[in-house]
Enzyme design. Structure first.
Site, PDB file in Angstrom:
ATOM      1  N   LYS A  29      -2.826   6.488   1.500  1.00 43.50           N
ATOM      2  CA  LYS A  29      -2.746   6.884   2.973  1.00 43.50           C
ATOM      3  C   LYS A  29      -1.738   8.110   3.005  1.00 43.50           C
ATOM      4  CE  LYS A  29      -2.843   4.686   7.456  1.00 43.50           C
ATOM      5  NZ  LYS A  29      -4.428   4.967   7.658  1.00 43.50           N
ATOM      6  N   ARG A  70       0.847  -1.102   0.125  1.00 43.16           N
ATOM      7  CA  ARG A  70       0.080   0.058  -0.016  1.00 43.16           C
ATOM      8  C   ARG A  70       1.008   1.274   0.090  1.00 43.16           C
ATOM      9  NH1 ARG A  70      -4.669   0.629   4.424  1.00 43.16           N
ATOM     10  NH2 ARG A  70      -2.773   0.892   5.931  1.00 43.16           N
ATOM     11  N   GLU A 111     -16.557   6.371   3.904  1.00 49.04           N
ATOM     12  CA  GLU A 111     -15.678   5.714   5.008  1.00 49.04           C
ATOM     13  C   GLU A 111     -15.939   6.655   6.123  1.00 49.04           C
ATOM     14  OE1 GLU A 111     -11.348   5.882   5.133  1.00 49.04           O
ATOM     15  OE2 GLU A 111     -11.643   5.916   2.933  1.00 49.04           O
TER      16      GLU A 111
END
Length: 392
Positions: free
Chosen positions: A240, A138, A276
């Protein structure tokens, strides 16, 4: 200009999604899993010569009253990029402040990423990591989006192992919490014009933590935000990036001042589909079907999210990744959130447009069933067939 190969090829080779087979059996299905090294990622790294040599089993910490906050440990890990964008051999350093140029890319243009994972201690003292290779993958995805070079998957995982071993005495006793691992990748080189930084720093620090929410394991009370949006199409909401988090501080602060646990966001385009929560992904349960918003660029691809999807499918649930209209909250049997920090957290209520939707939290809920399996695998109480757990 830094010359580097794209992370995309590595990602394509590394992102091998395993489609779990559907099975009607429940917890018993996981009791036959065997814990074996699945790849070279699970080979134990030898601690650096900088590792602590004292024999203290535990640091002097009140383990029964851990919150989710910073508690400085013994060591951090640091590694810098070279001129060609590759990363050199890193090292463990004593925990402390780091030095950055005033013109560092991360300070001026927000060129930074972070990851989060946890270390669990078994009763015999062994330490367990959960899917650190997925954090590495990620980070590569995020680095590609933000025009940054990044450590290889092997370098990332090896660094996590080193800093974990160096700070072993800060890992809480079984059942008392976890050692939170925070890897960072940032543009540390100075840059005045808007461009990629000339140098990058990969850093990992750790902190022992308890439950993320102050409510502990009590059901969450969420507030649906309509004025602010967490991410938009074409942005960086799916990685992220550090820039994703400062903008949500205002709505979170406002929601918490009204007694809510966190904020649930809607899509910025139609303002009708769930996205989210500020710190976690969301799931809805209706009968034997579990639905969660698809990660289509604005939603973070949570590692806990993906793990729960696989476990739920193995348990015989029908799992759907799709656009989830906010109206479906009205008919849901159960709602829960997932994330590295929060684990699997049941939702007790959601407030939307002045109306409060409440959910009856049952002792044998779907979220509790999935939580028990996931935590069992993470802590070594349930044997791991999938190669998710890395023992060090």
């Amino acid at each position: 200009m830094i010359q580097r190969s794209s992370c995309l090829k590595t990602l394509i080779q590394s992102l091998r999604v395993t489609t779990p087979s559907s099975s009607p059996t429940k917890l018993a299905a996981y009791n036959c899993y065997t814990s074996q090294p699945a790849s070279s990622l699970q080979e134990v790294s030898k601690p650096s010569a900088s590792s602590p040599s004292n024999g203290d089993e535990y640091a002097d910490v009140d383990w029964d009253n851990l919150g989710f906050g910073i508690m400085p440990t013994d060591y951090i890990y640091m590694m810098k990029s070279s001129e060609d964008g590759s990363f050199e051999k890193g090292q463990l350093n004593r925990y402390g402040n780091i030095e950055l140029a005033p013109a560092a890319g991360v300070l001026n243009y927000g060129q930074g990423l972070y990851e989060g994972t946890k270390v669990y201690r078994k009763g015999d003292g062994r330490l367990l990591l959960f899917r650190p290779d997925q954090n590495a993958i990620r980070m590569k995805m995020g680095a590609d989006r933000l025009c940054m070079p990044c450590p290889s998957i092997h370098q990332f995982v090896d660094a996590v192992k080193q800093v974990t071993l160096a700070n072993k005495r800060w890992t809480p006793p079984p059942g008392k919490g976890t050692l939170y691992i925070r890897p960072l990748l940032m543009g540390s080189g100075p840059i005045l014009g808007i461009a990629p930084a000339p140098e990058y720093t990969f850093l990992i620090y750790t902190s022992p933590v308890g439950n993320y929410f102050k409510e502990g394991f009590a059901p969450l009370n969420l507030y649906i935000e309509e004025e602010f949006h967490r991410a938009s199409r074409g942005g960086a909401g799916g990685v992220k990036a550090i820039t994703n988090y400062a903008p949500v501080l205002k709505p979170i602060t406002r929601a918490k001042s009204r007694g809510f646990s966190d904020v649930l966001y809607l899509d910025s385009l139609h303002k009708k589909n769930l996205e989210e929560v500020s710190s976690c992904n969301i799931f809805l349960v209706k009968g034997n079907t579990i639905s969660t918003p698809a990660t289509s660029g604005t939603i973070l691809q949570g590692i806990t999210r993906r793990s729960i999807i696989e476990i739920a499918s193995d348990q015989g649930y029908q799992v759907e990744e799709r656009a989830v209209p906010v109206d479906e909250l009205m008919d849901a049997d159960e709602v829960f959130c997932t994330g590295t920090a929060v684990g699997v957290a049941p939702v007790g209520s959601i407030t939307y447009q002045g109306k409060r939707i409440e959910y009856n939290i049952k002792a044998q809920s779907v979220s509790k069933e999935l939580y028990d399996i996931l935590e069992g695998i993470k802590t070594g109480l349930i044997e791991d067939k999938k190669g998710w757990v890395v023992e060090i």
